[in-house]
Scaffold this active site. Structure first.
Site, mmCIF file in Angstrom:
data_model
loop_
_atom_site.group_PDB
_atom_site.id
_atom_site.type_symbol
_atom_site.label_atom_id
_atom_site.label_comp_id
_atom_site.label_asym_id
_atom_site.label_seq_id
_atom_site.Cartn_x
_atom_site.Cartn_y
_atom_site.Cartn_z
ATOM 1 C CG HIS A 1 -1.434 -16.498 8.411
ATOM 2 N ND1 HIS A 1 -2.108 -16.183 7.470
ATOM 3 C CD2 HIS A 1 -1.327 -15.055 9.151
ATOM 4 C CE1 HIS A 1 -2.332 -14.720 7.239
ATOM 5 N NE2 HIS A 1 -1.868 -14.208 8.491
ATOM 6 C CE1 TYR B 1 -3.517 -12.053 4.813
ATOM 7 C CE2 TYR B 1 -1.832 -11.634 3.093
ATOM 8 C CZ TYR B 1 -2.039 -11.787 4.598
ATOM 9 O OH TYR B 1 -1.153 -11.327 5.409
HETATM 10 N N1 NAP Z 1 0.984 -12.223 9.418
HETATM 11 C C1 NAP Z 1 -0.090 -11.612 9.551
HETATM 12 O O1 NAP Z 1 -0.850 -11.852 10.513
HETATM 13 C C2 NAP Z 1 -0.275 -10.274 8.834
HETATM 14 C C3 NAP Z 1 -1.450 -9.254 9.358
HETATM 15 C C4 NAP Z 1 -1.657 -8.014 8.488
HETATM 16 C C5 NAP Z 1 -1.095 -7.698 7.452
HETATM 17 N N2 NAP Z 1 -0.173 -8.610 7.120
HETATM 18 C C6 NAP Z 1 0.817 -8.464 5.733
HETATM 19 O O2 NAP Z 1 1.196 -6.894 5.786
HETATM 20 C C7 NAP Z 1 0.894 -6.346 4.874
HETATM 21 C C8 NAP Z 1 0.696 -4.825 5.239
HETATM 22 O O3 NAP Z 1 -0.342 -4.481 6.205
HETATM 23 P P1 NAP Z 1 -1.474 -4.004 6.132
HETATM 24 O O4 NAP Z 1 -2.235 -4.047 4.495
HETATM 25 O O5 NAP Z 1 -2.598 -4.340 7.079
HETATM 26 O O6 NAP Z 1 -1.282 -2.363 6.246
HETATM 27 P P2 NAP Z 1 -0.368 -1.333 5.984
HETATM 28 O O7 NAP Z 1 0.685 -1.710 4.739
HETATM 29 O O8 NAP Z 1 0.070 -0.683 7.184
HETATM 30 O O9 NAP Z 1 -1.374 -0.174 5.587
HETATM 31 C C9 NAP Z 1 -2.030 -0.050 4.373
HETATM 32 C C10 NAP Z 1 -2.569 1.157 4.131
HETATM 33 O O10 NAP Z 1 -1.584 2.102 3.904
HETATM 34 C C11 NAP Z 1 -1.757 3.055 2.866
HETATM 35 N N3 NAP Z 1 -0.399 3.449 2.144
HETATM 36 C C12 NAP Z 1 0.500 2.376 1.888
HETATM 37 N N4 NAP Z 1 1.533 3.174 1.315
HETATM 38 C C13 NAP Z 1 1.186 4.537 1.573
HETATM 39 C C14 NAP Z 1 1.955 5.649 1.232
HETATM 40 N N5 NAP Z 1 3.091 5.516 0.492
HETATM 41 N N6 NAP Z 1 1.070 6.984 1.673
HETATM 42 C C15 NAP Z 1 0.146 6.915 2.261
HETATM 43 N N7 NAP Z 1 -0.641 5.686 2.222
HETATM 44 C C16 NAP Z 1 -0.050 4.544 2.135
HETATM 45 C C17 NAP Z 1 -2.559 2.231 1.872
HETATM 46 O O11 NAP Z 1 -3.474 3.006 1.142
HETATM 47 P P3 NAP Z 1 -3.513 3.076 -0.170
HETATM 48 O O12 NAP Z 1 -4.195 2.018 -0.837
HETATM 49 O O13 NAP Z 1 -4.474 4.416 -0.738
HETATM 50 O O14 NAP Z 1 -2.164 3.526 -0.871
HETATM 51 C C18 NAP Z 1 -3.443 1.292 2.802
HETATM 52 O O15 NAP Z 1 -4.614 2.202 3.080
HETATM 53 C C19 NAP Z 1 -0.648 -7.090 4.395
HETATM 54 O O16 NAP Z 1 -1.164 -6.516 3.268
HETATM 55 C C20 NAP Z 1 -0.211 -8.406 4.534
HETATM 56 O O17 NAP Z 1 0.446 -8.842 3.228
HETATM 57 C C21 NAP Z 1 0.299 -9.848 7.567
#
Ligand code: NAP
Length: 277
Positions: free
Chosen positions: A109, A47
Site C-alpha cells: 500500500h 480501509y
Molecule cells: N493506494 C492508495 O494509497 C490510495 C489512496 C487514496 C485512495 N485510494 C483508492 O482510490 C479510490 C478513489 O480515491 P478517493 O476515494 O480518495 O477519491 P475520488 O474517487 O477522487 O473522489 C471521491 C469523491 O468523488 C465524488 N464523485 C465520484 N464520482 C462522481 C461523479 N460522477 N460526479 C460527481 N462526484 C463524484 C464522490 O462523491 P459522491 O459520493 O457524492 O459520489 C466522492 O466524494 C479510493 O476509494 C481507494 O479505493 C488508494
C-alpha cells in the site's frame, strides 16, 4: 468493459474505489456496481471494509451469472504491516474478511522506510507463489522505489497505484511505469471532489454532453491509465462507467494537460520521506 493487459493480468479499465465506504452502504455500492457492469473492486486492509466489500461481492455473484473469475479484486498490505510475519498475517486476515481463497491483485500500500524493500517484495512474491494472489503490484512508489522493486522482484509487477488526476503532474513516475512495462492505476481520479466545478473540465464536458467527472475519467482512460473512482451514489456509479463511448480530441487532451501542477496532490503520505517524484 475494456481491459488493460499487462504482464499476464487482464485488469478492467475502470474499478470501484471503496475507501470510506462501510457496512450496508459499502455492500450496496458493490452489488449495484456489479449490476451496472463494474468488474474491478479496490479495497485495502487499511480501509477496514474488506468484510463488506466481500459481502457485496458474494451477494453480487449470487444475484448474477458472474463467476468469481469475472471480477478483479485488489487488496493491499499497509506500510505498518510490511515486516516479515506481519505481512503474512495481514494477507491471511484480508482473505478471511473477504471470504476469498485468493485475490487478483495484492499491493504494497505504501513503502515503509524502516523495512527493507527486499523483505516486503519477497513477502509479496511469496504470497503469489502460495496462490493467495494471482498478481502483485505496488502503490505510491516513486521512480527510485520502482527501479529497486523491479530489480528485487522475482515475479512481474503489474501496477503502480498512485494519485493521478488532471490537477497533479505525475509525468516522471508515469514515465517510469511505462519504461518498466507496469500499468498505472489512478487513485483519487475525481481529485476527491475537486473535479466538479472546474471551468475547463465543465466546458469540455458540455461540448460532449458529459459531466466534468466523466471528462476527468476519460482523460485517464484515453492514456491507458485505470481510474478507480469512489462513490456509493448509483447515478455517479453509472456515470463513471459511461466513458468508453466518446473521445477527447488532441486539443482537449492538451488543454486538460495544462491543469497539472507539481503541488496538486490531495493525499499526503502517512510518513516521511515525502514525495521526490
Ligand atoms: N493506494 C492508495 O494509497 C490510495 C489512496 C487514496 C485512495 N485510494 C483508492 O482510490 C479510490 C478513489 O480515491 P478517493 O476515494 O480518495 O477519491 P475520488 O474517487 O477522487 O473522489 C471521491 C469523491 O468523488 C465524488 N464523485 C465520484 N464520482 C462522481 C461523479 N460522477 N460526479 C460527481 N462526484 C463524484 C464522490 O462523491 P459522491 O459520493 O457524492 O459520489 C466522492 O466524494 C479510493 O476509494 C481507494 O479505493 C488508494
Amino acid at each position: 468493459m475494456n481491459v488493460v493487459e499487462v504482464n499476464g493480468a487482464r485488469i478492467p479499465a475502470i474499478g470501484l474505489g471503496t475507501m470510506t465506504l462501510k457496512e450496508q452502504v459499502c455492500v450496496d455500492a458493490v452489488t449495484t456496481a456489479m449490476r451496472l457492469g463494474y468488474r474491478h473492486l479496490d479495497t485495502a486492509e487499511r480501509y477496514g471494509n474488506e468484510q463488506w466489500v466481500g459481502e457485496g461481492l458474494h451477494q453480487g455473484l449470487a444475484a448474477t451469472s458472474l463467476k468469481r473469475e469475472d471480477v478483479f479484486v485488489t487488496t493491499k498490505v499497509y506500510w505498518d504491516k510490511l515486516a516479515p510475519g506481519d505481512f503474512e498475517a495481514s494477507v491471511a486476515e484480508s482473505l478471511q474478511k473477504l471470504r476469498l481463497p485468493w485475490v487478483d491483485l495484492l499491493l504494497i500500500h505504501w513503502n515503509n522506510p524502516k523495512v527493507p524493500l527486499a523483505d516486503s517484495i519477497a513477502s509479496l512474491c511469496a504470497a503469489k507463489r502460495k496462490g493467495q494472489t494471482k498478481h502483485i503490484g505496488v502503490a505510491n512508489f516513486t521512480t527510485a522505489m520502482l527501479d529497486e522493486a523491479v530489480k528485487l522482484s522475482t515475479e512481474p509487477l503489474v501496477t503502480n497505484q498512485i494519485e493521478v488526476h488532471p490537477f497533479l503532474d505525475q509525468s516522471k513516475v508515469l514515465g517510469a511505469c511505462r519504461r518498466h512495462g507496469i500499468s498505472v492505476t489512478a487513485y483519487c481520479p475525481i481529485a476527491r471532489g475537486k473535479v466538479p466545478g472546474n471551468e475547463v473540465l465543465e466546458r469540455i464536458g458540455k461540448t460532449h454532453g458529459r459531466s466534468s467527472s466523466q471528462v476527468a475519467l476519460r482523460y485517464l482512460v484515453q492514456q491507458g491509465i485505470m481510474p478507480i473512482p469512489r462513490t456509493a451514489n448509483p447515478d455517479h456509479l453509472a456515470a463513471n462507467l459511461a466513458v468508453f463511448d466518446f473521445g477527447l480530441s488532441a486539443a482537449e487532451m492538451a488543454e486538460i494537460g495544462k491543469l497539472k501542477r507539481p503541488d496538486g496532490r490531495v493525499v499526503n503520505p502517512p510518513h516521511a520521506p515525502t514525495w521526490d517524484s
